[in-house]
Design a protein around this motif. Structure first.
Motif, short mmCIF file in Angstrom:
data_model
loop_
_atom_site.label_atom_id
_atom_site.label_comp_id
_atom_site.label_asym_id
_atom_site.label_seq_id
_atom_site.Cartn_x
_atom_site.Cartn_y
_atom_site.Cartn_z
N LYS A 5 32.01 -77.86 44.53
CA LYS A 5 31.71 -78.52 45.16
C LYS A 5 32.21 -79.68 44.56
CE LYS A 5 28.08 -81.70 42.88
NZ LYS A 5 26.96 -81.78 41.95
N GLU A 6 33.05 -80.18 43.85
CA GLU A 6 33.92 -81.00 44.19
C GLU A 6 35.87 -80.51 43.46
OE1 GLU A 6 32.81 -83.66 41.21
OE2 GLU A 6 30.77 -84.03 42.29
N LYS A 22 35.53 -77.89 40.81
CA LYS A 22 33.96 -77.49 39.95
C LYS A 22 33.58 -76.78 41.31
CE LYS A 22 31.62 -81.04 38.37
NZ LYS A 22 30.64 -82.39 38.59
N LEU A 23 33.21 -75.62 40.42
CA LEU A 23 32.05 -75.32 41.41
C LEU A 23 30.76 -74.86 40.64
CD1 LEU A 23 33.62 -71.35 40.54
CD2 LEU A 23 33.92 -72.42 42.00
N VAL A 24 29.85 -75.01 41.24
CA VAL A 24 28.50 -75.15 41.06
C VAL A 24 27.93 -73.44 41.41
CG1 VAL A 24 27.88 -76.34 43.14
CG2 VAL A 24 26.57 -76.66 40.83
N ASN A 25 26.82 -73.66 40.42
CA ASN A 25 25.35 -72.58 40.87
C ASN A 25 24.45 -72.98 41.08
OD1 ASN A 25 24.25 -70.15 41.36
ND2 ASN A 25 24.06 -69.54 39.20
N SER A 26 23.70 -73.30 42.36
CA SER A 26 22.69 -74.49 42.46
C SER A 26 21.60 -73.19 42.69
CB SER A 26 23.20 -74.69 44.02
OG SER A 26 23.18 -73.90 44.54
N ASN A 55 21.57 -72.97 38.00
CA ASN A 55 21.72 -74.50 37.79
C ASN A 55 22.79 -75.31 36.87
OD1 ASN A 55 19.41 -75.54 40.06
ND2 ASN A 55 18.10 -74.04 38.60
N THR A 56 23.66 -74.65 37.23
CA THR A 56 24.81 -75.47 36.12
C THR A 56 26.54 -75.02 37.00
OG1 THR A 56 24.26 -74.32 34.53
CG2 THR A 56 26.15 -74.68 34.28
N GLU A 57 27.18 -76.55 37.20
CA GLU A 57 27.96 -76.51 37.44
C GLU A 57 30.00 -76.55 35.87
OE1 GLU A 57 29.11 -80.94 37.92
OE2 GLU A 57 28.08 -80.79 39.48
N VAL A 59 33.53 -76.61 35.65
CA VAL A 59 35.02 -77.72 35.68
C VAL A 59 36.47 -76.18 35.76
CG1 VAL A 59 36.95 -79.24 35.29
CG2 VAL A 59 33.96 -79.61 35.50
N THR A 109 24.86 -86.33 46.21
CA THR A 109 25.91 -87.22 45.45
C THR A 109 26.02 -88.84 45.07
OG1 THR A 109 27.02 -85.03 45.33
CG2 THR A 109 28.30 -86.95 44.38
#
Ligand SMILES: [Ca+2]
Ligand SMILES: [Ca+2]
Length: 163
Positions: A5-6, A22-26, A55-57, A59, A109
């Motif tokens: 993600k970022e 930063k990874l995200v499980n959307s 639904n978690t990021e 880092v 964002t």
């Protein structure tokens, strides 16, 4: 789905301690990232072992991954346990403290940031919105005064009738 993600390639201060990915499980399901790999353009790789809750990021600091993000451009790849490239993120230059946002997340964002800016402007009192909200409340005050006055006049009239 899990995405890159970022990233922060060029933190103010020490890059070795300040960089992060930063990874995200959307998605709506937990995903076990055990066996997944993050790799940079130079081939430096970090093997994930964590579970990514829905639904978690997540880092990942450089101290954990050992992946150095070049300030003058780099590419990161996210590979699933089967070796398939699931996502990638690239940039050409990272200025001080600039957070590189994957294009698929830029819109959402930006919305978050726009809301923050609006709230700040409201707090400072310099926004057009405050003017319109201000005149709205002046109207409300006028209505309340008018209502109170008519009730008062009604009461006075009633009292004079009773006399
Ligand atoms: Ca760096
Ligand atoms: Ca730096």
């Amino acid at each position: 789905m899990v995405y890159l993600k970022e990233i922060l390639p060029n933190p103010a201060g020490d890059d070795t301690s300040g960089e992060w990915i930063k990874l995200v499980n959307s998605g709506e399901e937990d995903i076990n990232l055990s066996g997944w790999v993050i790799k940079d353009a130079g081939g430096k790789a970090y093997s994930l072992t964590t579970l990514a809750p829905k639904n978690t990021e997540i880092v990942l600091p450089r101290s954990l991954t050992g992946i150095a993000l070049n300030n003058n451009g780099d590419t990161l790849y996210l590979l699933s346990a089967s070796g398939e490239t699931v996502d990638s993120i690239s940039y050409t230059e990272a200025s001080d403290d600039e957070i590189i946002i994957a294009s698929r997340f830029v819109e959402s964002t930006r919305k978050e940031k726009a809301e923050t800016t609006t709230l700040e402007q409201l707090a400072l009192g310099g926004d057009d919105k405050i003017v319109s909200e201000g005149s709205f409340s002046i109207v409300m005050v006028a209505i309340v005064i008018a209502l109170a006055a008519s009730i008062l006049i009604g009461a006075i009239l009633k009292r004079s009738e009773e006399k």
